[in-house]
Design an enzyme around this catalytic site. Structure first.
Site, PDB file in Angstrom:
ATOM      1  N   ALA A  48      -6.090   5.312   5.387  1.00  0.00           N
ATOM      2  CA  ALA A  48      -6.858   6.299   5.991  1.00  0.00           C
ATOM      3  C   ALA A  48      -8.042   6.735   5.221  1.00  0.00           C
ATOM      4  O   ALA A  48      -8.384   7.649   5.509  1.00  0.00           O
ATOM      5  CB  ALA A  48      -5.966   7.616   6.434  1.00  0.00           C
TER       6      ALA A  48
ATOM      7  N   GLN B 248       0.839  -1.285  -0.172  1.00  0.00           N
ATOM      8  CA  GLN B 248       0.035   0.026   0.074  1.00  0.00           C
ATOM      9  C   GLN B 248       0.887   1.065   0.091  1.00  0.00           C
ATOM     10  O   GLN B 248       0.215   2.313  -0.054  1.00  0.00           O
ATOM     11  CB  GLN B 248      -0.743   0.062   1.237  1.00  0.00           C
ATOM     12  CG  GLN B 248      -1.655  -1.068   1.245  1.00  0.00           C
ATOM     13  CD  GLN B 248      -2.663  -1.250   2.674  1.00  0.00           C
ATOM     14  OE1 GLN B 248      -2.601  -2.010   3.388  1.00  0.00           O
ATOM     15  NE2 GLN B 248      -3.362  -0.185   2.999  1.00  0.00           N
TER      16      GLN B 248
ATOM     17  N   THR C 134      -3.768  11.600  10.613  1.00  0.00           N
ATOM     18  CA  THR C 134      -3.698  12.551  11.627  1.00  0.00           C
ATOM     19  C   THR C 134      -2.206  13.447  11.631  1.00  0.00           C
ATOM     20  O   THR C 134      -2.003  14.099  12.262  1.00  0.00           O
ATOM     21  CB  THR C 134      -3.975  11.668  13.120  1.00  0.00           C
ATOM     22  OG1 THR C 134      -2.971  10.673  13.149  1.00  0.00           O
ATOM     23  CG2 THR C 134      -5.257  11.167  13.169  1.00  0.00           C
TER      24      THR C 134
ATOM     25  N   PHE D 160      -5.998  -4.000   3.288  1.00  0.00           N
ATOM     26  CA  PHE D 160      -6.818  -3.869   4.929  1.00  0.00           C
ATOM     27  C   PHE D 160      -5.732  -3.037   5.731  1.00  0.00           C
ATOM     28  O   PHE D 160      -6.058  -3.165   6.868  1.00  0.00           O
ATOM     29  CB  PHE D 160      -7.376  -4.932   5.397  1.00  0.00           C
ATOM     30  CG  PHE D 160      -7.911  -5.802   4.160  1.00  0.00           C
ATOM     31  CD1 PHE D 160      -9.192  -5.254   3.542  1.00  0.00           C
ATOM     32  CD2 PHE D 160      -7.604  -7.100   3.743  1.00  0.00           C
ATOM     33  CE1 PHE D 160     -10.119  -5.965   2.739  1.00  0.00           C
ATOM     34  CE2 PHE D 160      -8.544  -7.816   2.919  1.00  0.00           C
ATOM     35  CZ  PHE D 160      -9.420  -7.216   2.277  1.00  0.00           C
TER      36      PHE D 160
ATOM     37  N   GLU E 166     -12.595   2.737   5.279  1.00  0.00           N
ATOM     38  CA  GLU E 166     -12.851   2.260   6.766  1.00  0.00           C
ATOM     39  C   GLU E 166     -14.064   2.340   7.339  1.00  0.00           C
ATOM     40  O   GLU E 166     -14.492   1.416   8.156  1.00  0.00           O
ATOM     41  CB  GLU E 166     -11.721   3.052   7.532  1.00  0.00           C
ATOM     42  CG  GLU E 166     -10.277   2.603   6.981  1.00  0.00           C
ATOM     43  CD  GLU E 166      -9.151   3.782   7.702  1.00  0.00           C
ATOM     44  OE1 GLU E 166      -9.275   4.896   7.024  1.00  0.00           O
ATOM     45  OE2 GLU E 166      -8.256   3.239   8.450  1.00  0.00           O
TER      46      GLU E 166
ATOM     47  N   ARG F 131      -5.705   7.333  17.336  1.00  0.00           N
ATOM     48  CA  ARG F 131      -6.893   7.434  16.458  1.00  0.00           C
ATOM     49  C   ARG F 131      -7.908   6.672  17.239  1.00  0.00           C
ATOM     50  O   ARG F 131      -9.117   6.995  17.257  1.00  0.00           O
ATOM     51  CB  ARG F 131      -6.692   6.792  15.166  1.00  0.00           C
ATOM     52  CG  ARG F 131      -8.040   6.849  14.278  1.00  0.00           C
ATOM     53  CD  ARG F 131      -7.809   6.566  12.822  1.00  0.00           C
ATOM     54  NE  ARG F 131      -7.262   7.402  11.963  1.00  0.00           N
ATOM     55  CZ  ARG F 131      -7.883   8.243  11.233  1.00  0.00           C
ATOM     56  NH1 ARG F 131      -9.261   8.240  11.308  1.00  0.00           N
ATOM     57  NH2 ARG F 131      -7.255   9.300  10.568  1.00  0.00           N
TER      58      ARG F 131
ATOM     59  N   GLU G 102       0.615  -1.900   4.639  1.00  0.00           N
ATOM     60  CA  GLU G 102       1.118  -0.564   4.596  1.00  0.00           C
ATOM     61  C   GLU G 102       2.652  -0.544   5.069  1.00  0.00           C
ATOM     62  O   GLU G 102       3.364   0.106   4.405  1.00  0.00           O
ATOM     63  CB  GLU G 102       0.304   0.349   5.820  1.00  0.00           C
ATOM     64  CG  GLU G 102       0.643   1.759   5.958  1.00  0.00           C
ATOM     65  CD  GLU G 102      -0.177   2.532   6.510  1.00  0.00           C
ATOM     66  OE1 GLU G 102      -1.408   2.101   6.580  1.00  0.00           O
ATOM     67  OE2 GLU G 102      -0.271   3.687   6.890  1.00  0.00           O
TER      68      GLU G 102
ATOM     69  N   PHE H 212      -7.697   1.559  11.710  1.00  0.00           N
ATOM     70  CA  PHE H 212      -6.322   2.360  12.326  1.00  0.00           C
ATOM     71  C   PHE H 212      -6.683   2.811  13.595  1.00  0.00           C
ATOM     72  O   PHE H 212      -6.460   3.787  14.237  1.00  0.00           O
ATOM     73  CB  PHE H 212      -5.815   3.345  11.526  1.00  0.00           C
ATOM     74  CG  PHE H 212      -4.440   3.601  11.430  1.00  0.00           C
ATOM     75  CD1 PHE H 212      -3.625   2.770  10.834  1.00  0.00           C
ATOM     76  CD2 PHE H 212      -4.206   4.886  12.195  1.00  0.00           C
ATOM     77  CE1 PHE H 212      -2.283   2.886  11.050  1.00  0.00           C
ATOM     78  CE2 PHE H 212      -2.633   5.200  12.166  1.00  0.00           C
ATOM     79  CZ  PHE H 212      -1.780   4.222  11.444  1.00  0.00           C
TER      80      PHE H 212
END
Lengths: 764, 453
Positions: A516, A198, A447, A229, A717, A311, A233, A345
């Site tokens: 995100a 990702q 964020t 998913f 998400e 988060r 990442e 997340f």
């Protein structure tokens, strides 16, 4: 215009014919070598000796690498350089890569990797939250605390209080395509890397460091993933870096894919949490104050745990205006797989916390839980309230849930069904049904503010065909199609004229992870900017040629209209080419308005919120705890949808994945820290028949109040958290067995439901 | 080993096949047919599903745990062969596009082949047909919509034309029980391969090398299920789908358990003999068969012996079987149906049982005259519950008898805790299954699977 059309996934034809290529399907050059890791069998200790003779002499082995043999950086961490590719001196979890085998086949590499003998001096491992807390084993110097008002005082002054604590398990991503990467060494020492990731830029960065070259020497390409998913990442770093260092060493292309069991044992999962709460409220159910304690199991390395745990705190309010709140979050370091990004997340964990509180309060007061939730909602945009701010000081200005909730409760026939269920339950000894409503308010933006940027590259060729590239990656969510729809709409051409191409760090640099839920928001805008740049150049040139004003040039229906003159888009492209107009442009976008101080816990971390609401009905069996989802009704806010079919797909899939997290998906480690659920034989994601018998999904007819791409909203998400309604419905069904509050843990497996029923009914 | 089979309509000969090579690896590595995916390499996700056709019909099978010799003489169709020779999509493929049935697309080839096979067989129980195909993206709803939309389309001629080929004789592929008996005596250490749903994992997960393998699929005389007025005799090579069909009219609760025994792909490969012979404590058929008073028929060369099925299981990993001896059949007497089989697992479909309870209780004139109760997952072997049986026998058929017998479970079982369930949960739910048996006979609702929205 092609935006807002329910078009199929861009690769649907390739999917159904098996022609879609994933990393492991790319034809390999002759001589390609295959990699496998030798793994730590213990959870914590020092390496005191390595005996790899049998590995080296195993059939087909070309090379064996250890930490000492790595040429440059031994680091695959996405954050603070605490995660070596190969263990250097210490091991920190069962499954940590210790050495790397390079062999002539995948199977030979796997066979050889099992022949390593490594001596360890074992140390006591921290395998539980309690052990980590007792040892003060944590990331960051202490807990993060976000607060608004004086929660303790508000709770103490409240007429009623509930408190409790529950376990919330982690989750394996179970992307169907396991992690995979391949590196082709280039003539000048550079690397061309294919990665199922990702985050191609992160792969590029880590590979460059590992082979001691600048980022320009590494090109990373990602056409598609077989699911991500969040699990791709950062978790692909190790494979790509391993391939690169092995390719550098051998001069041969190197490929690595994890066998499924290795994948589940090595890679990180969703963070498990223990959430404790104390909530004060009025007799009418109006919240007055809440204290939350989040204990997050981050595993052994930091990875992305800080923003994940942040988060979770940022979603501890979900949809509710809480006058006073204190959230204390501990990011604990244990000897398990390093927990990582997973759809939501941390948001889902935070949200489960507050939904649990609402469920508990409703049970305490005997109020309908849906009614209780609505009473505590943030105010709607038109409604004036003196305070409509989140615990982190952000004004909620786009709250859609009042209308959505009323709509959904009506369309799902909630009240009548709830009454019918209560009647039915009276007739049953062993079986009971339950029903629950839950809302979702999910903050959209990274964020970490600087990640909220994206780039695109668009070429219009002289025949009028368009080549499209951007920094987002395709993992099944349909991003490529949505962005192509944007491009086609900007040029007023049919979608077939737009060629979607693999994400490539050589085309668009410095990309953020596709994460995100931001893919369409960011890349759609960047592509729009690139297209508009080209369109403006074309308009200017065509206007000049046709004695018109650029403002009068219209791109529509495959045609370009210049005043009274009409030409095809292809003719226009050719005219511009011959007029020596640049038909290639980059586009760039950065999200406005976001500003966030994560230490203070104050600011505007999110550009906007996406909303959703679900009603789920379940049945449970007291004799075994077996349980099942019967029906689910969903109303979800995708703004003005770019593609309703793809959005509904995200919603259906997100719900089932979220419900799976909270029901059958149980991760079990033994006392030695070994993951016992490391394959689909033991780790149970929802199967076909686990989806609701009746499954009604609708999109809320609205548009984003902020100026996003065609006023759409992110949808990757948020629907995941609609699955919380299934867990709450189980709580409702369990509550039908007796007076006590069910106090369910998650996942609510059959065994957990059975335990809860015994608590409620028998007081055991 | 020289093999011949048909691949997407074309005859293929492999002069020197490695008998432990899987179809999946061969397709991907040797043939460059990368549409068939490896998702788990253990038969649990279905991403590698292919359609295999022989004289008995078409089956969806997991290519990851299918050894090449198992295909000898058959016809294999992969996702690359689902569309017609002219490229026109199979109706199921078109429906999957039209109904947005793919997202990441990695599971899609497997789904397509399960759907193509179901369609060829006229099967429309799609939740069961697709129970062995995991999808992490879609939540399955659009896939089922696609399957429903295409179910009535005619079967394309390139699918109906799939025919087996004539295989040559093979040394390690006996064609009858007699040939097998001879081979087993000659090579008592050889690994017998029936459906390979277990042995396949020895190769793909344990990375074992199997020096000698005997492939049993050619033994047609071991595949029969014979139902007479007095006896049911099930050949060792009968697969679970065949057993399910045979049990449907006789013991429907057994058949319902077999629906959940495993996925369509695994049931189509797994055999009754294999499920017994491998001695697993969590094999699902032995407890049910023991409750039915089954007899096991073993054969070594030309000598045969019989023993009560429960006596075959000596201890964990240890069975009453001599080298060179093999399971020929299992039989049980025809009696009125009083059998209930309860499978308890984390997920309803395609999951290994935490507890499997089989109850066969005979009541005459209000009194329990016989009770055969057996469990899987409660001990190191499939095991009867003698104390519970004794506590029930002779007692009146009422709640009090059930409650009093329930105490005896502690004497019969000391289950263990593992990733599927805790010891306490196993013991208590085993007990509760007796309550469920009584409640079910009493007409109460006891299955969440039967609750409708």
């Amino acid at each position: 215009m092609s935006v807002s059309k329910p078009l199929p996934h861009d690769a649907a034809d390739l999917h159904v014919t098996g022609a879609a290529r994933y990393v492991d399907d790319i034809p390999t050059p002759v001589g390609t070598l295959h990699l496998a890791f030798g793994l730590s069998p213990i959870a914590r200790g020092h390496i005191t000796g390595m005996h790899l003779h049998d590995v080296q002499h195993s059939p087909g082995v070309a090379a064996v690498m250890t930490a000492k043999g790595l040429p440059f950086s031994n680091d695959v961490s996405p954050s603070i350089h605490d995660e070596p590719l190969l263990a250097a001196g210490t091991v920190n979890y069962v499954g940590q890569p210790v050495f790397l085998v390079v062999a002539d086949s995948h199977r030979n590499a796997r066979i050889a990797a099992r022949k390593g003998k490594v001596d360890y001096q074992e140390e006591p491992a921290l395998l539980t939250l309690d052990a980590a807390l007792a040892a003060d084993s944590r990331f960051e110097e202490g807990p993060r605390i976000y607060q608004k008002g004086d929660a303790a005082a508000a709770i103490d002054a409240a007429p009623r209080i509930v408190e409790g604590s529950f376990e919330l398990g982690g989750q394996e991503h179970f992307y169907l395509e396991g992690q995979a990467a391949m590196a082709w060494p280039q003539e000048d020492g550079g690397m061309h890397v294919f990665s199922s990731t990702q985050h191609p830029t992160e792969i590029q960065h880590k590979v460059a460091d590992a082979i001691g070259l600048p980022m320009h020497a590494v090109r990373v390409e990602t056409r598609r993933m077989g699911g991500g998913f969040g699990g791709k990442e950062s978790q692909g770093n190790a494979l790509a870096v391993a391939c690169a260092v092995a390719a550098r060493l051998t001069g041969k292309p190197c490929k690595m894919r994890y066998d499924r069991d290795d994948d589940m044992v090595i890679t990180g999962k969703r963070h498990a949490f223990r959430i404790s709460y104390r909530a004060g409220f009025g007799d009418d159910g109006q919240l007055q104050g809440i204290e939350f304690l989040h204990l997050a199991d981050c595993g052994w390395a930091q990875d992305l745990s800080l923003p994940v745990a942040d988060r979770a705190m940022l979603h501890a309010d979900n949809a509710y205006l809480i006058p006073s709140i204190r959230i204390e979050s501990h990011r604990l370091r244990t000897n398990r797989q390093s927990a990582t990004a997973y759809r939501g997340f941390g948001g889902p964990q935070g949200m489960v916390g507050i939904e649990r509180v609402m469920d508990h309060i409703a049970h305490d007061l005997g109020i309908d839980p849906a009614e209780l939730r609505q009473r505590n909602y943030y105010a709607a945009p038109a409604e004036a309230k003196p305070d409509n701010t989140t615990p982190y000081g952000m004004e909620v200005t786009d709250f859609e849930l009042h209308g959505m909730t009323a709509d959904l409760l009506r369309s799902s026939d909630y009240a009548a069904r709830k009454a019918a269920i209560a009647e039915w339950n009276k007739t049953q000894t062993h079986l009971k049904r339950g029903i629950a409503f839950s809302p979702v308010k999910f903050g959209i933006s990274f964020t970490l503010t600087h990640l909220n940027q994206a780039g695109a590259l668009v070429h219009v060729y002289q025949d009028g065909s368009v080549h499209l590239n951007h920094g987002g990656t395709e993992m099944g969510q349909g991003l490529f199609q949505k962005v192509a729809q944007v491009a086609a709409s900007r040029f007023g051409i049919p979608l077939e004229k737009v060629k979607i191409t693999a994400t490539d760090t050589g085309k668009v640099p410095n990309t953020s992870a596709t994460a995100a839920s931001s893919g369409s928001d960011l890349n759609g805008m960047a592509v729009k900017a690139a297209c508009d740049t080209i369109r403006a150049r074309m308009a200017e040139h065509l206007a000049l040629q046709h004695q018109a004003r650029p403002g009068d040039v219209v791109f529509k229906n495959g045609q370009v209209r210049v005043g009274q003159d009409v030409m095809t888009f292809d003719q226009a492209a050719m005219a511009c080419y011959q007029g020596r107009i640049s038909l290639s442009a980059t586009g760039f976008y950065k999200t406005p308005k976001v500003e966030w101080d994560r230490i203070k816990g104050q600011g505007r971390p999110f550009y906007y919120f996406a909303y959703g609401a679900a009603v789920t009905e379940v049945a449970v069996d007291a004799l075994t705890g077996e349980n099942r989802i019967l029906r689910c009704d969903i109303l979800h806010d995708a703004g003005a949808s770019l593609n309703p079919a793809l959005d509904v797909g995200q919603i259906e899939g997100g719900y089932v994945q979220g419900a799976g997290w909270l029901t059958t998906e149980e991760l079990v480690w033994d006392d030695a820290g070994r993951l016992r659920t490391h394959a689909p034989s033991t780790y149970k994601i929802p199967a076909c028949s686990d989806r609701p018998d009746v499954f009604n999904v609708k999109l809320w007819d609205g548009q984003n109040r902020e100026d996003t791409i065609y006023r759409s909203k992110a949808v990757g998400e948020p629907p995941f958290m609609l699955g919380i309604s299934a867990w709450l419905a189980l709580s409702d069904a369990v509550a039908a067995f007796g007076p006590a509050y069910p106090a369910l843990n998650a996942p609510a497996t059959a065994e957990e439901v059975w335990r809860a029923i015994r608590r409620v009914r028998d007081g055991i | 080993m020289a093999l011949t089979f048909r691949l997407n309509g074309e005859e293929v000969r492999i002069p020197d096949a490695d008998p432990s090579a899987t179809l999946l690896d061969w397709l991907r590595d040797e043939r460059g047919l990368t549409g068939t995916k490896e998702g788990c390499n253990e038969g649990d996700c279905g991403a590698c599903t292919v359609m295999v056709t022989d004289a008995r019909g078409s089956k969806a099978l997991n290519a990851c745990i299918l050894f090449l010799p198992q295909l000898n003489g058959k016809s294999v169709r992969t996702v690359e062969g689902a569309a017609g020779p002219d490229g026109s999509l199979h109706p199921m493929q078109q429906a999957m596009v039209d109904h947005h049935g793919s997202q990441c697309g990695f599971c899609t080839p497997g789904f397509i082949m399960s759907m193509v096979t179901a369609h060829a067989n006229g099967a429309t129980d799609f939740d069961d047909q697709l129970a062995g195909n995991l999808c992490r993206c879609t939540g399955y709803a659009p896939i089922i919509r696609a399957a429903e939309a295409a179910k009535d389309a005619p079967v394309p001629d390139w699918i109906t034309r799939d025919r087996p080929v004539a295989p040559g004789p093979q040394p390690l592929m006996p064609q009858s029980a007699d040939e097998l008996a001879e081979l087993c005596e000659q090579t008592p250490d050889a690994t017998l391969i029936a459906g390979a749903t277990d042995v396949g994992l020895w190769v793909t997960k344990q990375l074992r090398h199997l020096p000698q393998m005997i492939f049993l699929d050619g033994c047609a005389d071991l595949k029969g299920i014979e139902v007479t007025g007095t006896t049911v005799r099930i050949g060792a090579m009968a697969d679970m789908n065949a057993l399910r069909a045979a049990m449907e009219p006789l013991h429907p609760s057994f058949a319902e358990m077999l629906r959940r025994f495993a996925s369509q792909q695994v049931r189509a490969a797994a055999t009754v003999g294999g499920n017994i012979a491998n001695g697993s404590p969590i094999g699902d058929t032995p407890p049910a068969l023991i409750a039915l008073d089954a007899t096991l028929h073993l054969r070594k060369g030309n000598s045969r012996r019989e023993l009560p099925l429960e006596d075959f299981f000596l201890d964990y990993g240890k069975q009453n079987r001599q080298p060179g001896e093999f399971v020929e059949a299992v039989s049980f007497p025809r009696r009125p149906d009083t059998l209930k089989v309860y499978k308890l697992s984390k997920r309803f479909d395609q999951d290994i049982s935490a507890v499997l309870g089989a109850f066969n209780i005979t009541v005459e004139n209000g009194r329990i005259t016989a009770a055969r109760i057996a469990f899987g997952g409660m001990a190191g072997i499939p095991k009867r519950a003698p104390h519970v049986e004794a506590a029930l026998t002779g007692q009146p058929w009422d709640q009090a008898s059930i409650q009093s017998a329930a105490a005896s479970f502690d004497q019969d079982f000391t289950p263990m805790t593992d990733m599927r369930a805790s010891a306490g949960y196993r013991l208590e739910t085993a007990r509760n299954m007796l309550t469920r048996y009584f409640a079910e006979k009493d007409g109460q609702a006891v299955s969440v699977l039967e609750v409708r929205p």
